[in-house]
Design an enzyme around this catalytic site. Structure first.
Site, short mmCIF file in Angstrom:
data_model
loop_
_atom_site.label_atom_id
_atom_site.label_comp_id
_atom_site.label_asym_id
_atom_site.label_seq_id
_atom_site.Cartn_x
_atom_site.Cartn_y
_atom_site.Cartn_z
CG HIS B 68 1.83 4.42 -1.24
ND1 HIS B 68 1.35 3.16 -1.45
CD2 HIS B 68 2.76 4.47 -2.19
CE1 HIS B 68 1.93 2.46 -2.38
NE2 HIS B 68 2.73 3.11 -2.91
CD GLU B 71 3.17 7.79 -5.12
OE1 GLU B 71 3.22 7.14 -6.05
OE2 GLU B 71 3.80 7.70 -4.18
CG HIS B 72 -0.56 3.94 -6.39
ND1 HIS B 72 -0.63 2.93 -6.88
CD2 HIS B 72 0.34 4.02 -5.67
CE1 HIS B 72 0.55 2.23 -6.59
NE2 HIS B 72 1.21 3.10 -5.55
CD GLU B 148 3.75 0.03 -4.35
OE1 GLU B 148 2.60 0.47 -4.38
OE2 GLU B 148 4.59 0.89 -4.04
#
Lengths: 441, 454
Positions: B68, B71-72, B148
């Protein structure tokens, strides 16, 4: 079914408060039924189903004194039976037709929506007509749904985002209906009677305040007959619409102490209405400030440069009785004071210096380019058509919208920024345990 | 036109004439990149998605959340593009873009005017191989991801509870770790770990491109050859056949999870039932499990749980079953029961298990089953309205062990499943005890004595 499981998105979705028409790539027809009910139609026969959306002006703001939450509870009861059908029989009939119905309550309107297959359209809409025109409001269903609504209200009392919204509204709107939640309170919902529900139905679902949008597999002639069947038996309105609201928040920072690791922040002040000459400059300015996804100033400064939040956005909130300019983000309790300082610095900079030519050009390119892409899918087109009428937008608005975005100048934005962007009056509500911000209530 | 229809409504079945869905084409480039095209010419737009067969369940121990976080960072620039330029270019062209990560995949997508597809492929091909990781950007992005996590998980008692339930269920398989990662591991991720992850997984032979919208397969093939074609396959990256994760031992010990949080408004109980490992990848078994879930809880009014627990006996505010067939490895079948105020979670456990027991005895109401079958067939018509949704559904299927053919056959298989098959599945599933039973609840209030003594 083969659908996506829970996943994580890298960027917050941008707020989509603004409803916008498309260029003439979709052809909108004005349909008037034999009985005089109007609808906007985008006919598309390529897939054998249609979507219809009906916006009834008034909404939760029509709740009578002492019956806060009645409109919301009434709308939740529409799918609980009509005629000889109880709630389970109604649901079984709807499921057997593979039709989907929606009954939603907002501040300024209640919305009824449906997607129905062409092959059983008449049966599906006959069922929907029963729900709208002749709901049973059975006492057993009333008690059950009342309990569900109350548990939802209790849940909301533990949700920081809901708390920030309600605190902001209470500060902002005095005794206007906007000041309180259209769900009502645990106490007000507990006190609602069947008579309150019947009265709310009589007030909200009226044929002279409805805006109808339709998209999909239906001809104008078929739609005309359908409108009279569906809505023709509804009464006219009996309650006046609400008065204009006045923005009464003092500005500054209000803290609501709440035991969460991350503070939820809502901020805003009065904005500009759609009918105002400055609306388009304001709309474009907001794109540059906080509505445009990645490139917006606030996203750049608060997220990309400093990592203070997962997402921040601002929007032009166009309620019927006041225009608001608002934004929201969440930051850890130890970072939220810094994040608020960054937002205030951006407010100051925008009000003093306006925006750059590069920013304006990029925003215009984005807004005009993105415009035609928003209109895919019968459901979203039907909803947009209904919303445009509810907002009194002309049917040819679609042809002028991009020109009006392109006509905005740097001077226009400077003027609008001076008019609405003021760090002194900006009201923040912070829900959490923010470091370095003292609770003031 | 309407009114004469009256009460026969519920019986108004007619055979459903399903039209052909948007044409689906499927081809593979020489470098192993699979490309799937869904044609839809109603609106002049296109959705371009690239799916990598690498997700949180493929992470190395101690590196939770790296799929993840990368991905950012895929938005932070390449040797050709400045940080942020990817999203800026999409926006400048009037488009939108985003990305998402799950246990089994990481996916990136853009929706733009159809004539910008080549530009999207050019940029996506560029960042498939030439990502530039910069220490300061990694550090800032770790902060963003921690925010997040705070927003999605730490701020939500229900999300924290689910995280603990999964961790209790999986003792050996990486599905027990949250996709976003544990806070302490996210903080320790390094630029070297990220570079290794990227180098191992981001290659054409580990990716699937799905394009949906106003394009033809020929156009897509030409553009894909031009932009993705020159990137060589990585022989060290095997296809998903080799994605073997640690298997679970038998579920033979009941675990109980008690998560207390003062923010809980309505307590509930959740039970995880193991699904037979051998049913993974079997289309018919997975469809049967989805049908069982639908029979138990798809409708707020007519499904077994809603009818028995909410409407007739009025002991629940909400009760539901959950199952997801789109995972590379099996996930449990979950039952949830939120009792009405005043009813204990122990009673809620007994209530829902009692309904399951009755269901196993009484079987499935054929009329309800027919309605579900009809609704699922009709969903094929409604789904054609959303080309981007179809792209997402296809990408999920293809990264979780299904083929394009499976995806296309899904409804046909579903339509052929009988109530007997569903009941047989139910009996096998519920003959077992749950592996995990969890309570999400508030801390007990302080005793009256303590209050009196103050």
């Amino acid at each position: 079914m083969l659908t996506a499981p829970v996943t994580l998105h890298a960027q917050a979705q941008p707020a989509t408060e603004e409803i916008e028409p498309v260029e003439a790539i979709i052809d909108i027809q004005l349909v008037t039924s034999p009985g005089g009910i109007e609808a906007w139609l985008v006919q598309d026969n390529s897939i054998p189903f249609m979507a219809i959306e009906m916006w009834f002006d008034g909404g939760g703001s029509l709740d009578r004194p002492g019956a806060r939450g009645a409109t919301n509870l009434m709308m939740a009861l529409l799918e609980e039976g009509t005629g000889d059908l109880d709630s389970q029989e109604f649901a079984a009939a709807q499921e057997g037709l593979a039709a989907s119905f929606g009954f939603d309550t907002y501040r300024d309107e209640v919305v009824v929506s449906a997607e129905v297959l062409t092959q059983n359209r008449d049966e599906a809409l006959a069922l929907l007509r029963g729900a709208i025109v002749e709901p049973s409001f059975d006492e057993g269903a009333l008690e059950r749904v009342r309990q569900q609504v109350i548990s939802g209200i209790e849940y909301d009392l533990t949700d920081p985002d809901t708390i920030s919204g309600r605190t902001f509204n209470a500060l902002a709107y005095g005794d206007h209906p906007y000041a309180t939640s259209l769900d009502g309170t645990v106490e007000s919902v507990a006190g609602l009677t069947r008579d309150d529900i019947v009265a709310a139905h009589r007030s909200a679902l009226v044929r002279d305040r409805v805006s109808v949008g339709v998209a999909g597999d239906i001809t104008p002639e078929e739609l005309g007959a359908l409108l009279d069947e569906l809505l023709g038996d509804l009464p006219g309105s009996d309650l006046p619409l609400p008065e204009q609201a006045e923005f009464m928040a003092p500005g500054g920072i209000e803290v609501v102490e709440f035991p969460v690791p991350q503070s939820s922040v809502l901020f805003g002040n009065e904005g500009i209405t759609r009918t105002d000459d400055d609306f388009f400059p304001y709309f474009v300015m907001n794109q540059i400030l906080g509505a445009g996804g990645y490139r917006s100033r606030l996203n750049q400064e608060v997220r990309e440069e400093r990592g203070l939040t997962y997402g921040i956005s601002t929007w032009t909130g166009l309620s019927d009785y006041i225009a608001m300019h608002q934004g929201a983000f969440s930051s850890s309790n130890d970072l939220v004071a810094e994040a608020i300082d960054v937002v205030l610095a951006e407010w100051e900079d925008l009000s003093e210096n306006g925006v750059t030519a590069e920013e304006l050009e990029a925003a215009q390119r984005y807004m005009t380019g993105a415009y035609p892409l928003r209109f895919s899918g019968n459901g979203s087109i039907a909803g947009t058509l209904a919303a445009m009428q509810a907002d009194d937008m002309p049917i040819d608005y679609i042809n002028t919208r991009n020109e009006r975005v392109m006509a905005v100048t740097l001077e226009d934005i400077q003027r609008v920024a001076e008019r609405v962007i003021d760090p002194e009056t900006l009201q923040f509500v912070v829900v959490g345990r923010p470091d370095g911000l003292e609770p003031s209530n | 036109m309407f009114r004469r229809l009256g009460l026969t409504l519920g019986l108004a079945f007619t055979p459903l004439a399903v039209q052909a869905t948007g044409e689906i084409s499927d081809f593979t480039l020489d470098n192993g990149l699979q490309v799937v095209v869904v044609e839809d010419h109603r609106s002049p737009s296109v959705t371009h998605m690239i799916w990598y067969r690498a997700g949180a369940a493929d992470e190395l121990p101690g590196q939770g959340g790296i799929a993840h976080l990368l991905e950012h960072l895929m938005f932070n620039g390449t040797d050709d593009m400045a940080p942020g330029e990817f999203s800026e270019t999409v926006e400048a062209n009037g488009g939108s873009d985003n990305a998402f990560t799950s246990w089994d995949y990481t996916a990136y997508h853009q929706t733009v005017a159809a004539d910008r597809l080549g530009l999207m492929m050019q940029m996506e091909a560029d960042r498939m191989r030439d990502l530039v990781l910069v220490p300061e950007e990694v550090e800032t992005e770790i902060s963003v991801v921690l925010e997040e996590r705070a927003q999605r998980t730490d701020g939500s008692p229900g999300a924290l509870f689910n995280e603990q339930m999964s961790a209790a269920y999986y003792r050996n398989h990486p599905y027990g770790q949250p996709i976003i990662g544990w806070r302490h591991e996210i903080r320790e991720l390094t630029i070297e770990m990220l570079q290794d992850w990227y180098d191992l997984h981001y290659h054409p032979n580990n990716a699937i491109v799905v394009v949906a919208g106003d394009v033809t397969p020929e156009e897509v093939r030409a553009l894909a050859e031009e932009h993705y074609g020159p990137i060589p396959a990585n022989p060290d990256t095997d296809d998903q056949e080799s994605r073997v994760r640690p298997a679970e031992p038998p579920q033979n010990a009941l675990r109980r999870v008690i998560y207390e949080d003062p923010r809980v408004a309505n307590p509930y109980v959740s039970m995880l039932f193991p699904v037979d490992e051998t049913l993974a990848y079997d289309l018919r078994s997975q469809a049967t499990l989805e049908l069982l879930r639908a029979v138990l809880s798809d409708s707020d009014f007519t499904s077994v749980f809603a009818r028995e627990l909410q409407i007739e006996n009025e002991v629940s505010l909400f009760a539901a079953a959950y199952y997801s067939s789109t995972n590379l490895d099996n996930r449990p079948f979950t039952l949830l029961n939120m009792p009405i105020p005043g009813r204990s979670l122990e009673q809620a456990e007994a209530d829902i298990l009692g309904v399951v027991e009755d269901f196993l005895e009484e079987g499935i109401d054929q009329a309800a089953f027919d309605r579900i079958q009809f609704q699922w067939q009709a969903s094929q018509i409604y789904a054609q309205d959303d080309a981007a949704g179809q792209a997402r559904s296809l990408g999920t299927a293809l990264t979780t062990g299904y083929s394009v053919e499976d995806w296309e056959n899904w409804l046909e298989v579903t339509a052929s499943i009988t109530t007997d098959e569903v009941m047989e599945m139910a009996r096998a599933l519920f003959a077992q005890d749950p592996a995990v039973i969890g309570h999400l609840t508030r801390p007990a209030p302080e005793t009256e004595e303590e209050e009196v003594s103050q």
